[in-house]
Design an enzyme around this catalytic site. Structure first.
Site, PDB file in Angstrom:
ATOM      1  N   TYR A  56       0.832  -1.197   0.000  1.00 21.75           N
ATOM      2  CA  TYR A  56       0.000   0.000   0.000  1.00 21.75           C
ATOM      3  C   TYR A  56       0.875   1.257   0.000  1.00 21.75           C
ATOM      4  O   TYR A  56       1.684   1.460   0.913  1.00 21.75           O
ATOM      5  CB  TYR A  56      -0.920   0.032   1.218  1.00 21.75           C
ATOM      6  CG  TYR A  56      -2.001  -1.024   1.237  1.00 21.75           C
ATOM      7  CD1 TYR A  56      -2.279  -1.805   0.115  1.00 21.75           C
ATOM      8  CD2 TYR A  56      -2.762  -1.250   2.378  1.00 21.75           C
ATOM      9  CE1 TYR A  56      -3.271  -2.765   0.132  1.00 21.75           C
ATOM     10  CE2 TYR A  56      -3.760  -2.208   2.410  1.00 21.75           C
ATOM     11  CZ  TYR A  56      -4.003  -2.974   1.285  1.00 21.75           C
ATOM     12  OH  TYR A  56      -4.991  -3.930   1.315  1.00 21.75           O
ATOM     13  N   HIS A 125      -1.431 -12.146   1.292  1.00 23.96           N
ATOM     14  CA  HIS A 125      -2.265 -11.226   0.518  1.00 23.96           C
ATOM     15  C   HIS A 125      -3.007 -11.937  -0.614  1.00 23.96           C
ATOM     16  O   HIS A 125      -4.164 -11.623  -0.904  1.00 23.96           O
ATOM     17  CB  HIS A 125      -1.393 -10.099  -0.042  1.00 23.96           C
ATOM     18  CG  HIS A 125      -2.116  -8.811  -0.208  1.00 23.96           C
ATOM     19  ND1 HIS A 125      -1.497  -7.593  -0.172  1.00 23.96           N
ATOM     20  CD2 HIS A 125      -3.426  -8.535  -0.404  1.00 23.96           C
ATOM     21  CE1 HIS A 125      -2.397  -6.626  -0.346  1.00 23.96           C
ATOM     22  NE2 HIS A 125      -3.564  -7.181  -0.489  1.00 23.96           N
ATOM     23  N   PRO A 205     -15.989  -2.206   1.699  1.00 24.73           N
ATOM     24  CA  PRO A 205     -17.368  -2.347   2.172  1.00 24.73           C
ATOM     25  C   PRO A 205     -18.318  -1.311   1.582  1.00 24.73           C
ATOM     26  O   PRO A 205     -19.531  -1.467   1.683  1.00 24.73           O
ATOM     27  CB  PRO A 205     -17.235  -2.171   3.688  1.00 24.73           C
ATOM     28  CG  PRO A 205     -16.047  -1.297   3.858  1.00 24.73           C
ATOM     29  CD  PRO A 205     -15.090  -1.742   2.786  1.00 24.73           C
ATOM     30  N   LEU A 206     -17.761  -0.279   0.962  1.00 23.81           N
ATOM     31  CA  LEU A 206     -18.586   0.753   0.325  1.00 23.81           C
ATOM     32  C   LEU A 206     -18.437   0.693  -1.190  1.00 23.81           C
ATOM     33  O   LEU A 206     -18.525   1.709  -1.881  1.00 23.81           O
ATOM     34  CB  LEU A 206     -18.204   2.141   0.854  1.00 23.81           C
ATOM     35  CG  LEU A 206     -18.416   2.320   2.356  1.00 23.81           C
ATOM     36  CD1 LEU A 206     -17.883   3.660   2.818  1.00 23.81           C
ATOM     37  CD2 LEU A 206     -19.905   2.175   2.704  1.00 23.81           C
ATOM     38  N   GLY A 209     -16.017   2.915  -2.749  1.00 19.92           N
ATOM     39  CA  GLY A 209     -16.365   4.323  -2.741  1.00 19.92           C
ATOM     40  C   GLY A 209     -17.608   4.692  -3.507  1.00 19.92           C
ATOM     41  O   GLY A 209     -18.178   5.767  -3.298  1.00 19.92           O
TER      42      GLY A 209
END
Length: 332
Positions: A56, A125, A205-206, A209
């Site tokens: 990341y 991962h 979870p969204l 976005g």
């Protein structure tokens, strides 16, 4: 903040923090000072699960940021990170790596960047089919025995690999994309996790976005935002997904909340072993999202949500440049 248990004993906040959004790279520009303030306020508000990965941010920026920002508050959080992916910033492609003989070096590097002597939850991962999962988790079990890792996890494993890894060393959590737009885990993964006593940590979870309603056209994504490369955020797929979000927003408005809060509250109804980790890079978004934990959704509301978004998003989760993220090992 309510708490939940991953696996048999790892207690975490009901809503965690997906730290990837705190660093610039995947989702466009970030104000680092605000990101750090957001992290500290999250901890003050009872958020204990903080999730990152060695890939990341450019040159491991996300782990480095957390190492600087956590400081004396390190032991106030359950810190998770991941190994086994390599990101090529030039081609914006990802390669699955994670050979068994590289795992300890990856762990040591993450420990240095995070400025800690242990990782609470260490994920593979992605499973690399080139290496027996038993060999990888044999090395990981040594890291647990050495005290450098407390608990082990996997991100989007195939069911067979999950069972084989769990037989070598107990898996505490599986991380998988799960949202109103990605319902795949419900078919096979969740039943197996419950059979084995493994928790589910939900990234995206969204809907990465889109469930926020802030992104209505491809131009709304910042330059360099990798979502521009994903099929569900392009052309007709995006337009139809935005229409679904609008319908969810109308339902949420009638309940006195927002589509974001409703989407997160819905995930929290999926079971006491399900923990979403939304990315929240500003204090405003943090405060807004955490209100979802206070919502109680009745049967009528849950049925209405199913009617609004019955089958999830349109378009595949990953494009050609990210094929290795959705290979045969992926559970979703």
């Amino acid at each position: 903040m309510q708490t939940r248990v991953l696996g048999t004993e790892l207690t975490v906040s009901a809503v965690g923090l997906g730290a990837m959004a705190l660093s610039e790279q995947n989702y466009g520009p970030v104000d680092e000072a605000e990101a750090v303030r957001t992290l500290h306020e999250a901890i003050d508000g009872g958020v204990t699960l903080v999730d990152t990965a060695e890939t990341y941010g450019h040159d491991h920026a996300n782990e480095l940021l957390l190492g600087r920002a956590l400081g004396h508050r390190r032991d106030h959080v359950v810190l998770s990170t991941k190994f086994g992916l390599e990101f090529d910033a030039r081609t914006k492609s990802i390669r699955v790596a994670g050979a068994p003989d590289t795992v300890k070096a990856s762990c040591e590097a993450s420990l240095r960047r995070l400025r800690t002597d242990h990782i609470d939850l260490y994920y593979q991962h992605r499973v690399n089919p080139a290496y027996p999962v038993e060999d990888v988790f044999g090395v990981l079990s040594e890291l647990v025995a050495e005290g450098k890792v407390r608990y082990l996890g996997m991100s989007e494993p195939g069911i067979d690999s999950l069972r084989r890894a769990h037989a070598v060393h107990p898996i505490t959590a599986v991380q998988n994309e799960y949202s109103l737009f990605t319902r795949d885990p419900e078919t096979e993964l969740l039943p197996v996790l419950r059979e084995l006593g493994i928790g589910l940590v939900c990234f995206g979870p969204l809907g990465r976005g889109v469930l926020t309603g802030r992104f209505r056209t491809e131009e709304d994504f910042p330059a360099g935002d990798f979502r521009r490369l994903l099929p569900r955020f392009q052309g007709e797929n995006l337009r139809r997904n935005v229409a679904l979000v609008d319908r969810l927003g109308e339902l949420a408005s009638g309940l006195g909340c927002t589509s974001v809060q409703l989407a997160l509250a819905w995930l929290l109804t999926r079971g006491p072993d399900v923990v979403p980790i939304p990315g929240m890079e500003t204090r405003e978004r943090l405060r807004h999202n955490l209100h979802a934990a206070d919502l109680e959704l009745g049967a009528a509301t849950l049925a209405a949500i199913e009617e609004v978004i019955p089958t999830g998003a349109l378009g595949s989760r990953y494009g050609a440049r990210f094929d290795e993220l959705s290979n045969a090992e992926s559970a979703g």
